[in-house]
Write a protein that holds these residues in place. Structure first.
Motif, PDB file in Angstrom:
ATOM      1  N   LEU A  98       0.812  -1.226   0.000  1.00  0.00           N
ATOM      2  CA  LEU A  98       0.000   0.000   0.000  1.00  0.00           C
ATOM      3  C   LEU A  98       0.845   1.276   0.000  1.00  0.00           C
ATOM      4  O   LEU A  98       1.815   1.379   0.752  1.00  0.00           O
ATOM      5  CB  LEU A  98      -0.905   0.025   1.234  1.00  0.00           C
ATOM      6  CG  LEU A  98      -1.772  -1.209   1.513  1.00  0.00           C
ATOM      7  CD1 LEU A  98      -2.523  -1.023   2.808  1.00  0.00           C
ATOM      8  CD2 LEU A  98      -2.741  -1.457   0.376  1.00  0.00           C
ATOM      9  N   LEU A  99       0.415   2.181  -0.829  1.00  0.00           N
ATOM     10  CA  LEU A  99       1.014   3.509  -0.823  1.00  0.00           C
ATOM     11  C   LEU A  99      -0.052   4.435  -0.221  1.00  0.00           C
ATOM     12  O   LEU A  99      -1.140   4.590  -0.773  1.00  0.00           O
ATOM     13  CB  LEU A  99       1.337   3.910  -2.267  1.00  0.00           C
ATOM     14  CG  LEU A  99       2.266   5.079  -2.452  1.00  0.00           C
ATOM     15  CD1 LEU A  99       3.620   4.846  -1.804  1.00  0.00           C
ATOM     16  CD2 LEU A  99       2.471   5.355  -3.945  1.00  0.00           C
ATOM     17  N   VAL A 100       0.304   5.015   0.918  1.00  0.00           N
ATOM     18  CA  VAL A 100      -0.741   5.677   1.719  1.00  0.00           C
ATOM     19  C   VAL A 100      -0.609   7.201   1.655  1.00  0.00           C
ATOM     20  O   VAL A 100       0.483   7.746   1.861  1.00  0.00           O
ATOM     21  CB  VAL A 100      -0.642   5.214   3.191  1.00  0.00           C
ATOM     22  CG1 VAL A 100      -1.706   5.877   4.047  1.00  0.00           C
ATOM     23  CG2 VAL A 100      -0.752   3.692   3.276  1.00  0.00           C
ATOM     24  N   PHE A 112       4.177   7.281   7.603  1.00  0.00           N
ATOM     25  CA  PHE A 112       3.546   6.028   8.028  1.00  0.00           C
ATOM     26  C   PHE A 112       4.227   4.846   7.338  1.00  0.00           C
ATOM     27  O   PHE A 112       4.609   4.916   6.169  1.00  0.00           O
ATOM     28  CB  PHE A 112       2.059   6.050   7.660  1.00  0.00           C
ATOM     29  CG  PHE A 112       1.393   4.719   7.797  1.00  0.00           C
ATOM     30  CD1 PHE A 112       1.024   4.225   9.051  1.00  0.00           C
ATOM     31  CD2 PHE A 112       1.147   3.915   6.678  1.00  0.00           C
ATOM     32  CE1 PHE A 112       0.417   2.987   9.181  1.00  0.00           C
ATOM     33  CE2 PHE A 112       0.533   2.674   6.799  1.00  0.00           C
ATOM     34  CZ  PHE A 112       0.169   2.211   8.057  1.00  0.00           C
ATOM     35  N   ALA A 147       4.188   0.216   7.487  1.00  0.00           N
ATOM     36  CA  ALA A 147       3.782  -1.039   8.120  1.00  0.00           C
ATOM     37  C   ALA A 147       4.696  -2.139   7.602  1.00  0.00           C
ATOM     38  O   ALA A 147       5.092  -2.115   6.434  1.00  0.00           O
ATOM     39  CB  ALA A 147       2.332  -1.373   7.796  1.00  0.00           C
ATOM     40  N   VAL A 172      10.008   7.974  -2.186  1.00  0.00           N
ATOM     41  CA  VAL A 172       9.934   6.553  -1.809  1.00  0.00           C
ATOM     42  C   VAL A 172      11.280   6.035  -1.303  1.00  0.00           C
ATOM     43  O   VAL A 172      11.352   5.400  -0.243  1.00  0.00           O
ATOM     44  CB  VAL A 172       9.434   5.702  -3.003  1.00  0.00           C
ATOM     45  CG1 VAL A 172       9.569   4.204  -2.711  1.00  0.00           C
ATOM     46  CG2 VAL A 172       7.986   6.037  -3.318  1.00  0.00           C
ATOM     47  N   LEU A 199      12.025   4.663   2.507  1.00  0.00           N
ATOM     48  CA  LEU A 199      12.404   3.270   2.788  1.00  0.00           C
ATOM     49  C   LEU A 199      13.689   3.195   3.614  1.00  0.00           C
ATOM     50  O   LEU A 199      13.795   2.370   4.528  1.00  0.00           O
ATOM     51  CB  LEU A 199      12.556   2.480   1.481  1.00  0.00           C
ATOM     52  CG  LEU A 199      11.227   2.196   0.757  1.00  0.00           C
ATOM     53  CD1 LEU A 199      11.478   1.582  -0.614  1.00  0.00           C
ATOM     54  CD2 LEU A 199      10.328   1.284   1.579  1.00  0.00           C
ATOM     55  N   ILE A 238       8.530  -4.675   4.221  1.00  0.00           N
ATOM     56  CA  ILE A 238       7.735  -3.447   4.320  1.00  0.00           C
ATOM     57  C   ILE A 238       6.535  -3.591   3.395  1.00  0.00           C
ATOM     58  O   ILE A 238       6.681  -3.877   2.211  1.00  0.00           O
ATOM     59  CB  ILE A 238       8.582  -2.211   3.952  1.00  0.00           C
ATOM     60  CG1 ILE A 238       9.765  -2.134   4.927  1.00  0.00           C
ATOM     61  CG2 ILE A 238       7.746  -0.937   4.019  1.00  0.00           C
ATOM     62  CD1 ILE A 238      10.780  -1.087   4.603  1.00  0.00           C
ATOM     63  N   ILE A 239       5.368  -3.419   3.963  1.00  0.00           N
ATOM     64  CA  ILE A 239       4.175  -3.644   3.142  1.00  0.00           C
ATOM     65  C   ILE A 239       3.375  -2.354   2.894  1.00  0.00           C
ATOM     66  O   ILE A 239       2.517  -2.328   2.027  1.00  0.00           O
ATOM     67  CB  ILE A 239       3.275  -4.729   3.756  1.00  0.00           C
ATOM     68  CG1 ILE A 239       2.947  -4.407   5.207  1.00  0.00           C
ATOM     69  CG2 ILE A 239       3.902  -6.108   3.705  1.00  0.00           C
ATOM     70  CD1 ILE A 239       1.526  -4.181   5.413  1.00  0.00           C
ATOM     71  N   ALA A 240       3.678  -1.308   3.669  1.00  0.00           N
ATOM     72  CA  ALA A 240       2.980  -0.045   3.397  1.00  0.00           C
ATOM     73  C   ALA A 240       3.887   1.130   3.746  1.00  0.00           C
ATOM     74  O   ALA A 240       4.599   1.078   4.745  1.00  0.00           O
ATOM     75  CB  ALA A 240       1.697   0.024   4.211  1.00  0.00           C
ATOM     76  N   ILE A 241       3.845   2.149   2.913  1.00  0.00           N
ATOM     77  CA  ILE A 241       4.550   3.397   3.258  1.00  0.00           C
ATOM     78  C   ILE A 241       3.656   4.564   2.853  1.00  0.00           C
ATOM     79  O   ILE A 241       2.725   4.402   2.063  1.00  0.00           O
ATOM     80  CB  ILE A 241       5.927   3.545   2.560  1.00  0.00           C
ATOM     81  CG1 ILE A 241       5.757   3.559   1.027  1.00  0.00           C
ATOM     82  CG2 ILE A 241       6.876   2.459   2.971  1.00  0.00           C
ATOM     83  CD1 ILE A 241       7.015   4.045   0.309  1.00  0.00           C
TER      84      ILE A 241
END
Lengths: 334, 603
Positions: free
Chosen positions: A78-80, A124, A126, A174, A178, A299-302
């Motif tokens: 997810l890109l939040v 953020f 996750a 990005v 990261l 890492i599944i969401a940033i």
């Protein structure tokens, strides 16, 4: 546990715009295509084990419906860029906080303060963390909120309860995000990982010690009958020396020679046995040492989440950052 | 710490402006949270199998104990019939769900590989591959294999070149001998976790137990010398000392639940044997067919002997690959012919109608004119018999039973005839056999449960099925292998059965089946033997031949009826001795374990 699963189900049904009713702890769900092809058209289910029967399926960890939802959403990255919609006006919460703080000047007088309300973008992230040690593999889920003004905030349960809105314009670097996230996660987990690794090493050591002692004992036992054979030879020799007749001496000498021959065979056998034991020990130890300690994060969401923050600046020089919706309250970094 | 940052994925998402929606974020957070919640008190995999298995408290406790308390090595040694395989399946599933084991190897005796595969598939939804070739071990993650296949040089090399996350050994008591190849092979397999299963950790003496535990966890019980000094009183290893301490120690690697310590109540079996009389002509026909079979078998044996002698003479000659293949084919066809003769004998014993069909098929392969003439005459005679008293008796039984009845037969032909006869009597019945697909089988069981009165079942179709909603079994014909009898009864006499189980055996007087029933099965009290015990008794019989072959050979060797009786008597004696040996073992077991290591203590 079932509370989270229940929230998950409801969020899924809302996201997919599925019609359902919830009465007496039983969900009556009507799926349309394509979901009906997976789950069936009409599904009755419950999170209460006592309510399940032939027509009402029980929803627990691992049930088909939940497993399908979980695996689908666990796979997504997810890109939040969202904004947190406040449930209640934050300023009254700030007032409560100020009353609770009772900040004072050095001379003991109540410090004066100024409150500044602003919206900030919290970074953020996750990640799923997996720690594999000798006896266990732990998987944990971690959420992370960070900002230059505050220390990183881990696993805010409130994030699951929030109402979000899309942010219109956001720019995210990005690559930099990261790098930052990686550093923060590593720092956050340092102690835990060290502890786990120590436990892992301790277990490996115990196992190796046990095996080593066991095989040493086996080695010792392998040599025992040789010792005894040697003793018997020595006994025969002494008896022969003490014997009163030549005949007796001769017969004891022959027996001694026989024993010596046997001893040679036994020594050969013992050497082979010791080699076997040594090989076994090495194989055992290798097997134990194959149990590697490993930690891994995916890492599944940033992204960013916009929140309403209040900066409380006191006349004694202290500055606090307060995000009432997320119950984050920290002294601001200088 | 290793990282997967998914940088490319995020860059792509950014490029496509694929920002997540508010609900997607919540869903994803919840899904991750739910997916990683692990409560050690719960079996996470349970949801996936709890509807397919009637889980018992001791099984769940055993699984949790192994998972939580044992250090990656455990011996599951519950008494027979308490579901060790289920416990192993639960542990295995849990390791998989928790992602603790991906590469799994299960080694079993050859006869159990398919049963394990079926149980893991049907009960736990796990597809295991039955491996036989060197390339299989690397290509598949979840493997079942016969231990004898696995230990061959070409296979063992492959197996030992990789680390297995979990190794499961069934029938672990077969590894009681430290010097055996199997023991040495299992010892050198690289493994992270290790489960061993046996219902009889003790078979002859306590040293065997040490051997098994030392294979599981080398050094756990000390060296064999230390073990002897500490825990064994006598040279034979039949008396223990410091029993309490030993039990405590064993409790750390071993689970042994005994029937008497569970809350499971096993219902009684009520056995009825109905012996019918053939009309004179039918009896004569039956006997003539057996004489024909005997003659065929003797001719075959003679031919085989001559062939072996000829081959020995030719041994020095260099033979081509083609010749070798031809010879192999000949041997194979001979073996098949012998097998067909056994089947023919069993088919004629099942029903004359089934026997006649079998004769017709057998006739197709005959080349000798005289033999063809003889068999054709037999077929002609057999076709005259239209009345079948066995089926008449069966119909009568079903009508009187007024409850669900499972009729077992070994043969499809008999099954077909029974179904037709039942239909003509307006008795609702459904067929169940090994030729049906899984879906057809499921539908048949459902229909039997909900609508029809009778399930007419073959042995191969019924394996592994739980039919405890019925409690009457009719053996239309009798398996020649006691294990099959037990498997049939085991379909309904199992955990969960609430009624006493009624077993009716149908047979004709003066037939092989009648001898088997009267002399063999009754002598060893086969029909009353507890679930799972027959396997242990049979394992005591020291023979390389199958039980069917032993029986058949007794029959062909016999000169007359009296002789057949005597031959069967010899077999019965062997089985009786095996049974007594098994009972002695129980006494030793009680001495060593008393209270169960690792199990519950409630009575």
């Amino acid at each position: 546990m079932s509370e989270i699963l229940q929230k998950l189900l409801e969020a899924f049904l809302e996201e997919e715009k599925v019609f359902y009713t919830y009465k007496e702890e039983i969900y009556a769900i009507t799926f349309k295509k394509p979901l009906s092809e997976i789950f069936g058209e009409k599904v009755k289910c419950t999170f209460k084990e006592t309510k399940k029967n032939e027509k009402v399926q029980f929803l627990g960890q691992g049930s088909f419906l939940l497993s399908t939802i979980i695996s689908k959403h666990r796979d997504q990255k997810l890109l939040v860029a969202l904004s947190l919609k406040p449930k209640t006006p934050g300023i009254s919460a700030v007032q409560d906080k100020i009353d609770e703080l009772q900040e004072k000047e050095k001379n003991g007088h109540i410090a004066t303060y100024q409150v500044k309300e602003q919206k900030i973008l919290l970074h953020f992230a996750a990640a799923e963390i997996e720690i594999s040690a000798a006896l266990q593999k732990e998987t944990e889920f971690m959420t992370l909120l960070y900002h230059e003004d505050i220390s990183p905030v881990i696993n805010k349960e409130e994030l699951l309860e929030m109402h979000y809105e899309r942010l219109s314009k956001v720019n995210i670097n990005v690559k930099k995000e990261l790098v930052d996230i990686r550093q923060i996660i590593e720092k956050q987990l340092t102690d835990k990982l060290r502890k786990k690794e120590e436990q892992h090493e301790q277990f490996i050591q115990q196992e190796v010690t046990l095996k080593d002692a066991h095989y040493q004992q086996l080695m010792k036992e392998t040599g025992l009958h040789i010792e005894r054979a040697r003793e018997r030879i020595e006994e025969k020799r002494t008896q022969a020396l003490k014997s009163r007749s030549f005949e007796k001496m001769y017969s004891l000498g022959t027996e001694k020679k026989k024993e010596e021959k046997k001893l040679k065979e036994r020594e050969k056998e013992a050497d082979m046995e010791k080699d076997r034991i040594r090989d076994e020990l090495l194989a055992e130890i290798e097997q134990i040492k194959n149990m590697k300690f490993r930690s891994y994060a995916e890492i599944i969401a940033i992204g960013v989440i916009e929140v309403e923050t209040f900066t409380i600046s006191y006349s004694n020089g202290k500055n606090y950052c307060y995000i009432p919706e997320l119950h984050i309250f920290q002294e601001k970094k200088k | 710490m290793d990282f997967s940052t998914n940088e490319e994925v995020f860059l792509q998402l950014q490029k496509k402006k694929a920002w997540t929606s508010p609900t997607s974020l919540v869903l994803s957070l919840l899904a991750h949270k739910a997916g990683t919640l692990e409560n050690i008190k719960d079996l996470l995999g349970e949801q996936q199998y709890k509807d397919k298995i009637q889980l018992l408290p001791h099984q769940k406790k055993a699984a949790l104990k192994v998972l939580n308390e044992f250090t990656h090595r455990a011996l599951l040694a519950d008494e027979v019939g308490l579901g060790k395989t289920i416990e192993a399946g639960m542990i295995l599933k849990e390791y998989m769900v928790r992602r603790l084991a991906q590469k799994i190897l299960i080694l079993t005796p050859a006869s159990l590989t398919l049963q394990w595969q079926e149980e893991l598939r049907s009960k736990f939804g796990e597809d295991f591959f039955v491996a036989t070739k060197p390339e299989d071990w690397d290509q598949h993650e979840k493997i079942i294999a016969s231990i004898d296949t696995a230990k061959t040089e070409r296979n063992s090399k492959e197996i030992c070149s990789q680390v297995w996350d979990l190794l499961v050994i069934d029938e672990a008591h077969k590894l009681k001998n430290k010097q055996s190849l199997n023991y040495k092979f299992v010892k050198k397999i690289p493994k992270q976790r290790f489960l061993m299963l046996t219902a009889t950790p003790l078979q002859n003496n306590i040293f065997e137990l040490w051997n098994v535990i030392d294979l599981l966890h080398p050094g756990f019980l000390g060296t064999s010398r230390q073990f002897k000094e500490e825990y064994i009183k006598d040279k034979l290893g039949l008396e223990i000392q410091q029993g309490e301490e030993l039990r405590k120690k064993l409790g750390k690697v071993m689970i042994r639940t005994l029937r008497k310590n569970t809350t499971i109540s096993f219902v009684d079996r009520k056995i009825e044997t109905v012996l019918l009389d053939y009309p004179t002509e039918q009896l004569k026909f039956y006997q003539d067919v057996l004489i024909f079979v005997k003659k065929q078998y003797i001719a075959l044996a003679k031919e085989e002997k001559e062939q072996i002698e000829k081959n020995e003479e030719d041994a020095e000659e260099v033979v081509s690959q083609q010749e070798l293949r031809q010879k192999a084919r000949e041997y194979q066809s001979k073996g098949l012919l012998g097998f067909r003769l056994i089947m023919l004998t069993r088919q004629i014993s099942s029903s004359l109608r089934t026997g006649v069909k079998a004769l017709e098929r057998y006739a197709q392969d005959l080349k000798d004119e005289a033999q063809i003439k003889e068999i054709e005459s037999l077929i002609k005679r057999g076709k005259q018999f239209t009345r079948d008293q066995k089926t008449e008796m069966l119909i009568d039984l079903i009508k009187k039973a007024k409850t669900k009845v499972i009729v077992f037969t070994t043969f499809l032909e008999s099954q077909k005839n029974i179904l037709v006869d039942l239909a003509m009597q307006n008795i609702s019945a459904i067929s169940f056999n090994g030729t049906m697909t899984l879906e057809e089988k499921e539908a048949a069981i459902k229909k039997f449960k909900e609508e029809v009165q009778v399930l007419v079942c073959t042995d191969s179709g019924s394996e592994g099925r739980n039919l405890q909603f019925a409690h009457v079994i009719v053996n239309y014909d009798l398996p020649w292998n006691p294990m099959r009898v037990e498997q049939r009864i085991g379909r309904i006499h199992r955990i969960g059965q609430t009624h006493d189980v009624r077993i009716v055996n149908l047979a004709f007087n003066d037939t092989i089946e009648a001898y088997i029933l009267n002399r063999l099965y009754e002598k060893i009290d086969l029909f009353k033997t507890a679930i799972g015990e027959m396997d242990l008794i049979l394992s005591e019989l020291k023979t390389s031949k199958s039980f069917e072959t032993m029986l058949f050979e007794s029959f062909v060797k016999a000169k007359d009826q009296e002789d057949v009786k005597k031959e069967v008597e010899v077999l019965a004696q062997q089985m009786q001795e095996a049974k007594e040996k098994k009972e002695q073992i129980s006494v030793l077991d009680e001495k060593v374990f008393g209270e169960r290591p690792g199990g519950d203590n409630h009575e």
